[in-house]
Every structure is written in C-alpha cells, then in structure tokens.
Write a protein that holds these residues in place. Structure first.
Motif, mmCIF file in Angstrom:
data_model
loop_
_atom_site.group_PDB
_atom_site.id
_atom_site.type_symbol
_atom_site.label_atom_id
_atom_site.label_comp_id
_atom_site.label_asym_id
_atom_site.label_seq_id
_atom_site.Cartn_x
_atom_site.Cartn_y
_atom_site.Cartn_z
ATOM 1 N N PHE A 163 -3.683 -13.668 -10.692
ATOM 2 C CA PHE A 163 -3.049 -12.351 -10.874
ATOM 3 C C PHE A 163 -1.759 -12.195 -10.058
ATOM 4 N N CYS A 164 -1.369 -13.203 -9.264
ATOM 5 C CA CYS A 164 -0.254 -13.057 -8.312
ATOM 6 C C CYS A 164 0.963 -13.865 -8.770
ATOM 7 N N LEU A 165 2.146 -13.243 -8.761
ATOM 8 C CA LEU A 165 3.384 -13.946 -9.134
ATOM 9 C C LEU A 165 4.134 -14.417 -7.894
ATOM 10 N N VAL A 166 4.359 -13.509 -6.945
ATOM 11 C CA VAL A 166 5.026 -13.885 -5.689
ATOM 12 C C VAL A 166 4.188 -13.374 -4.527
ATOM 13 N N ASN A 167 4.362 -14.033 -3.378
ATOM 14 C CA ASN A 167 3.534 -13.725 -2.218
ATOM 15 C C ASN A 167 4.268 -12.746 -1.301
ATOM 16 N N HIS A 168 3.829 -11.488 -1.324
ATOM 17 C CA HIS A 168 4.528 -10.445 -0.570
ATOM 18 C C HIS A 168 4.335 -10.602 0.943
ATOM 19 N N LEU A 224 -0.848 -3.737 -0.748
ATOM 20 C CA LEU A 224 -1.991 -3.716 -1.667
ATOM 21 C C LEU A 224 -2.194 -5.084 -2.316
ATOM 22 N N GLU A 225 -3.441 -5.543 -2.289
ATOM 23 C CA GLU A 225 -3.804 -6.770 -3.031
ATOM 24 C C GLU A 225 -4.762 -6.356 -4.153
ATOM 25 N N GLY A 226 -6.058 -6.748 -4.069
ATOM 26 C CA GLY A 226 -6.986 -6.466 -5.172
ATOM 27 C C GLY A 226 -7.679 -5.114 -5.074
ATOM 28 N N VAL A 239 -1.060 -6.674 6.879
ATOM 29 C CA VAL A 239 -2.408 -6.615 6.316
ATOM 30 C C VAL A 239 -2.345 -6.814 4.806
ATOM 31 N N SER A 240 -3.058 -7.835 4.329
ATOM 32 C CA SER A 240 -3.286 -7.988 2.893
ATOM 33 C C SER A 240 -4.479 -7.107 2.559
ATOM 34 N N ALA A 241 -4.163 -5.895 2.059
ATOM 35 C CA ALA A 241 -5.185 -4.871 1.874
ATOM 36 C C ALA A 241 -5.700 -4.910 0.434
ATOM 37 N N GLY A 242 -6.738 -5.712 0.240
ATOM 38 C CA GLY A 242 -7.401 -5.771 -1.058
ATOM 39 C C GLY A 242 -8.738 -5.060 -0.945
ATOM 40 N N PHE A 243 -9.090 -4.260 -1.952
ATOM 41 C CA PHE A 243 -10.288 -3.427 -1.857
ATOM 42 C C PHE A 243 -11.363 -3.890 -2.843
ATOM 43 N N ASP A 244 -11.321 -5.172 -3.221
ATOM 44 C CA ASP A 244 -12.285 -5.689 -4.197
ATOM 45 C C ASP A 244 -13.566 -6.212 -3.556
ATOM 46 N N ALA A 245 -13.722 -6.001 -2.236
ATOM 47 C CA ALA A 245 -15.023 -6.281 -1.607
ATOM 48 C C ALA A 245 -15.940 -5.064 -1.696
ATOM 49 N N PRO A 278 2.425 -6.853 -9.297
ATOM 50 C CA PRO A 278 1.122 -7.486 -9.123
ATOM 51 C C PRO A 278 0.858 -7.849 -7.661
ATOM 52 N N PRO A 279 -0.441 -8.102 -7.311
ATOM 53 C CA PRO A 279 -0.746 -8.536 -5.943
ATOM 54 C C PRO A 279 -0.119 -9.898 -5.639
ATOM 55 N N GLY A 280 -0.277 -10.383 -4.394
ATOM 56 C CA GLY A 280 0.496 -11.571 -4.023
ATOM 57 C C GLY A 280 -0.214 -12.695 -3.300
ATOM 58 N N HIS A 281 -1.422 -12.481 -2.752
ATOM 59 C CA HIS A 281 -1.888 -13.441 -1.735
ATOM 60 C C HIS A 281 -2.343 -14.797 -2.275
#
Ligand SMILES: [Zn+2]
Length: 310
Positions: free
Chosen positions: A136-141, A287-289, A246-252, A123-126
């Motif tokens: 949705f995040c268990l641990v912070n990568h 990868l985040e969202g 980079v926390s690369a989430g693509f949910d924007a 799962p994502p982490g931030h």
C-alpha cells in the motif's frame, strides 16, 4: 501542548482500486474528526496544499524510481499495479506532493525547536523501499523525514517508533545506515511483510540502532503496554533523541480488518500521552495503517487527546 494536525486533502485522490482497504474514506473520516477537535480547541489544524515536489523524496528513494512515479498517467478509475497490493494513478502524485509539503514544514519546525505534529495523509509509507512500492506504500515518509532532518542538522539524534501492526521494513532498511538514528518497531509476528523477527536488532554505544519487537497474535492492551513501558520507553530515554518520529498506524486495533494484535484505543491514548511526556521537544507522527474506519477515528482521537493532555 496542543497537537498540530497537518492534513493533506489531496490524499483522497489516490486510490488502489475498488474494494481496497486502504481507501480514500480513511482520510475523509479523519477530516471530520479533525474538524470537530479543532472546533473544541483540542488541536490546531492546517490544511496542506500539494505544493511540494516529488524530488523531496530523493536520497532515501532513487531518482529512477521517483521518475517512474512522476511519469505515471494511469486513470484514477483504473490505477496501475506497482505491486500486488499497491495502486498508482496520476491522482496519486498530488497526494505525494502534499505529503512532501507537510514533511518540509516539519523540517522547518524541527529547526525552530518544538511542537507536536500529526500528518494525516495517504498513501502510507513504512513498507516503501528505495526503488519500489510495497504493501500500500509508494514513498517512505518517515525515512525521508529522518533523512531530511539529518541533512539540515548533522548532530540530530532521531528516534523512530513504529507502532503499526506490520513491521516497518522499508523504514528499517532506509535508516539503518544513517548515523544517530534509532528505529523501534512493535508488530505482529509472524505476519506481513515477514521481517522484524528481532534477528536484526543491534545497539550502538548511546542506544542508536534497531529494536524490533515481534508480538504474537492477540497480544492485547495489558501485555502490549507492559512491553511499551518496560522496553520501548527506556530505550528511547537512554537514546536522548532531539527528534521523535512516529509511524502511527492504527491497524493493531481489535476491530481492524487486517491486524490481529487486539489493542483498543486505550493503548493509543497511553502511547500518545507517554511519548508527549517523555519525548524531546519535537515529536512528529505520520499516519500509516488503520482500516476499520470507526476504529481508526476513535484511535486517532485517543492518540491526539493523549498527547494534548500530557
Ligand atoms: Zn499496517
């Protein structure tokens, strides 16, 4: 420089339960993309086994929280709820161990000097906090990677850029007291998780600190990129990082199921290219969202191609 994708197939075992937007399919569709891109020689691809340990996350996370995760024996068909949005089952542990193995490789890569890396995991982490799961995040990568790099190189200057549509509250909380660290987040506001208004912003003498950039709904590519070039890029350049994470989430993305910033893959291409051109020798994206599968694939492809052509 060709991006190196570290894919953690064990991530597909983790599930939040049926109908959840943070689904194993996210990683499966990306694996198809990476296969195609590797065949075209656009990326180098490595599959990462779940050979890491959950202890890798100790420091940013408390031992008691990591023990709670390790001892979870829930059936994958009926994951236990760690918060209203976040599930955990015994199949989640190999996912976390695979990501730990990938991040551990990145710490070694940092020591060796250079590279452009993209970790595909679930799962994502931030949003994850020291002692609890969240959003949705268990641990912070990303926070753990920053912490581990600083442990191996006390002189490291670490810039973190989080472009997920949600504020990276967990990362900000975990790295704010790590010296030599700059955290920048662009995110929709007001929006989940409610933080990131900009009131926490601060800047040390050489640019370290926190820069939260709250953005209104429907910001769009043009306005987003203006802010990126005029505010984000100069701050990173002034800071002169030795590592850019980079926390690369693509949910924007405009087609995303959750976010509303109305970006397109053009923005992700521009971000990938600009960071690769300006950044330090070592750039690692995690990868985040990103919850519309078609938009996710196109956005990750654009981001990696942007990096490759820099
Ligand atoms: Zn998000």
């Amino acid at each position: 420089m060709k991006p190196v994708v570290l894919d953690c197939p064990a991530g597909t075992g983790h599930t939040n339960g049926p109908g959840h937007p943070e689904s194993p399919d996210r990683q499966k569709v990306l694996e198809t993309l990476f296969g195609d891109m590797a065949q075209q020689d656009e990326i180098a691809f490595q599959s990462i086994a779940p050979s890491g340990t959950i202890d890798f996350y100790e420091g940013p996370h408390t031992p008691s929280y990591l023990r709670l995760l390790s001892e979870n024996t829930s059936d994958p068909d009926c994951p236990s709820r760690l918060d209203p949005d976040t599930g955990m089952s015994r199949a989640s542990l190999p996912a976390l161990r695979a990501t730990a193995a990938a991040l551990s490789k990145l710490v070694s890569a940092y020591r060796n000097g250079e590279g452009r890396f993209f970790v595909s995991e679930r799962p994502p982490g931030h949003h994850a906090l020291p002692d609890r799961a969240m959003g949705f995040c268990l641990v912070n990568h990303i926070a753990t990677l920053a912490w581990r790099i600083r442990s191996t190189d006390p002189d490291a200057r670490i810039a973190i850029f989080d472009f997920d549509v949600h504020h990276g509250n967990g990362t900000e909380a975990m790295v704010r007291d790590i010296p030599g660290t700059l955290f920048i987040s662009t995110h929709q506001y007001p929006f989940y998780p409610g933080s990131g208004s900009g009131r926490e912003n601060r800047s040390g003498p050489s640019g370290e600190g926190i820069l939260d950039i709250p953005l209104p709904e429907a910001t769009g590519d043009k306005k987003y990129l203006e802010i990126f070039y005029q505010t984000v890029v100069p701050r990173i350049e002034r800071f002169k990082p030795t590592a850019l994470l980079v926390s690369a989430g693509f949910d924007a993305h405009k087609d995303d199921l959750l976010g509303g910033l109305a970006l397109t893959e053009e923005t992700y291409s521009a971000i990938g290219q600009t960071l690769a051109r300006m950044g330090p020798a070592f750039i690692a994206s995690v990868l985040e969202g990103g919850y519309n599968l078609t938009a996710l694939v196109r956005s990750v492809e654009a981001y990696l191609r942007g990096q490759a052509t820099a």
